[in-house]
Design a protein around this motif. Structure first.
Motif: not given
Length: 598
Positions: A470-471, A476-477, A483-484, A529-531
């Motif tokens: 994740l960036l 929940d993604h 990490e959470k 998602s883009t990253f």
């Protein structure tokens, strides 16, 4: 008290400190020691330097004075205020101030930056314990057009009118400086001033070199007259003593000591490179009235090349510095909301802050602090409303505005906007300070805040947490349980640290209003998602994906926000007044990607 000067200043050492202030340390230590003997142990000590520039000349001296205070009390709050004109490079000063604080490693030491003109009042009444000013008084407050001179000096191509105008200006500036400091000094406080004098032959060489550019047709008569460096190095002892003869209600200070010391300045240095740093901008200001930047710069370079030839046999500049020392005659509350709206303003005008003001009088200094100010433009309209409310009750009290942000902020932009705000308010008792500091730690002295605000800062975490995929964190993604857990625990600790720090800084009955952005889940998922797609297209590596995380957390629930207030006691001496939520459309009618890029 015997005092041995500490010469270990690590990276903070400065040749100018060694040249100008070090010889005066013994005398100032003795005088300051007497002042400290008369001060209550629980009272904060305020040390102010006027004309700080990048700070490196004053930090070694401050270190000595702080060590002297600490010999008496290890827990007393110490405020250091660093003043310079709003055109100063405050980014460089903030960086050096942060290094100084790290070097001192003192939890009760606070550094403020004050953008202001030292020939006017810059600080509240009775706020200074010890003040210094090393270089600023060689500058006059405005330029005086001289028909034939770049730098004024007596009896060289100068008319009686020009001589009268600049000497009167210098006298008024010095008196204004003394008057302003008289208002700001506590009873028994000390101000130490260095006043450079002399350099007559150097000034004559500079003016003659610039005049030759006119004779050679490089500059016009108009450009010769437009270009003046507003320096005045010719105050006599009589000039320096003059304001102190007017001691009364207007100037409530006395001259303790006046001495002169001869110096060799710029010894073993490139003299022209050294003087370029303070001559160049004034020359550009004059030449750019008729030339573009490139042309003006070329003329300046020609001048400095010629000056280097004329000074080729000089190893240093001889001048004097006159030292003048003078002495002056002797329950918290929180509101939390998503963002400011009309309801909040109504509550502040007619509710909690209004009641807080009712308990104050005109001898009080009211302090309003904003945490995470950025460039200031978001908070100034609110500040204006609060100042107007204060003025309806307290006509003459001092008002301190403190603008806080991380040391990496653009403080030059903030100083520029703060100056415009002060001009708009036109309030002689309004003072603006800049506080470079991490708001998850204490930034201000105990019991100093009357009203605090924080609009966007607490969405940022104090450190980055590496996220595998994740960036931007989104629950929940593509996030692991570990990490959470790590990021939610950090967010909870940051919020508690913010509350704890403000709890120590707030006065009894003070109010802190915090806006906590929440939501953004879909936007954060799109960004991540883009990253991630850059990895899938081999634009970035797996390591780069994991190394790149934006430490933002807009996912605090009401339970998370309330949690620290359940620990009310010695650790957190505040209560939650109000908690409300408001839905917003952010970046509406704007380029969302451009806004998020910032």
């Amino acid at each position: 008290m015997e005092f041995k000067m500490n010469t270990d200043y690590s990276l903070l050492n400065s040749n100018n400190f060694d040249l100008f202030l070090a010889p005066r340390v013994g005398k100032l230590t003795e005088i300051f020691s007497r002042h400290l003997d008369a001060v209550d142990d629980d009272r904060a000590i305020n040390i102010v330097d006027f004309g700080t520039n990048d700070g490196r000349n004053i930090f070694p001296f401050l270190k000595i004075m702080i060590e002297q205070i600490r010999c008496r009390s290890t827990k007393r709050d110490i405020n250091v205020v660093l003043n310079d004109l709003p055109t100063n490079d405050f980014n460089e000063l903030a960086k050096n101030a942060e290094a100084f604080q790290k070097d001192m490693n003192d939890q009760c030491l606070y550094v403020m930056i004050n953008p202001g003109n030292a020939y006017r009042r810059c600080l509240p009444r009775s706020s200074i314990d010890l003040g210094t000013c090393t270089f600023i008084l060689q500058w006059v407050s405005r330029s005086v057009k001289l028909k034939n001179q770049l730098l004024y000096f007596p009896d060289h191509m100068v008319s009686d009118l020009e001589k009268s105008e600049i000497t009167c200006l210098a006298a008024n500036d010095w008196k204004s400086f003394i008057q302003s400091r008289s208002w700001e000094m506590k009873k028994g406080a000390i101000i130490h001033v260095g006043i450079p004098t002399g350099c007559k032959d150097f000034f004559q060489i500079c003016s003659s070199t610039f005049y030759q550019l006119f004779q050679k047709g490089v500059i016009s008569k108009e450009e010769l007259q437009n270009t003046t460096i507003p320096l005045y190095h010719f105050r006599s002892e009589t000039d320096i003593k003059a304001p102190f003869k007017e001691i009364d209600k207007e100037i409530d200070v006395k001259l303790l000591d006046l001495s002169t010391r001869k110096l060799r300045h710029y010894e073993n240095k490139d003299i022209v490179d050294c003087v370029r740093s303070w001559m160049y901008h004034s020359m550009m200001d004059g030449l750019c009235q008729t030339r573009n930047n490139e042309e003006a710069n070329d003329i300046c370079e020609s001048f400095f090349d010629d000056l280097k030839v004329h000074l080729s046999d000089r190893k240093w500049l001889d001048f004097e510095i006159k030292y003048a020392s003078h002495e002056s005659f002797e329950h918290h509350a929180y509101t939390i909301d998503s963002i400011f709206d009309n309801k909040n303003l109504h509550d502040f005008r007619h509710g909690t802050f209004s009641r807080h003001l009712d308990a104050l009088d005109d001898d009080t200094t009211v302090t309003i602090v904003d945490f995470g100010t950025n460039d200031g433009r978001n908070i100034f309209p609110f500040m204006k409303i609060m100042i107007e409310q204060i003025r309806r009750r307290l006509k003459t009290c001092d008002i301190n505005i403190v603008l806080n942000d991380q040391p990496t902020n653009d403080f030059n932009e903030l100083a520029k906007n703060a100056e415009a705000f002060q001009r708009e308010m036109n309030d002689q008792c309004l003072h603006v300070m800049i506080n470079p500091g991490n708001a998850y730690r204490r930034c201000l002295p105990r019991s100093s805040i009357d009203l605090g605000t924080c609009t966007l800062m607490v969405q940022w975490l104090s450190t980055s947490v590496k996220l595998k995929n994740l960036l931007l964190y989104s629950p929940d993604h593509m996030v692991s349980d570990h990490e959470k857990s790590e990021i939610t625990c950090l967010a909870a600790q940051d919020w508690k640290s913010f509350i704890q720090s403000r709890s120590k800084e707030m006065k009894k009955g003070a109010i802190m209003h915090v806006s906590i952005p929440t939501g953004w889940k879909i936007f954060f998922q799109i960004c991540s998602s883009t990253f991630h797609q850059l990895l899938e297209r081999n634009v970035i590596s797996k390591e780069e994906l994991q190394n790149t995380t934006i430490p933002n957390y807009p996912f605090r629930s009401e339970t998370d926000i309330k949690a620290p207030f359940e620990d009310i006691g010695e650790e957190i001496d505040v209560k939650l007044l109000d908690l409300s939520t408001r839905k917003l459309r952010f970046y509406e009618n704007k380029d969302i990607a451009e806004c998020a890029r910032s």
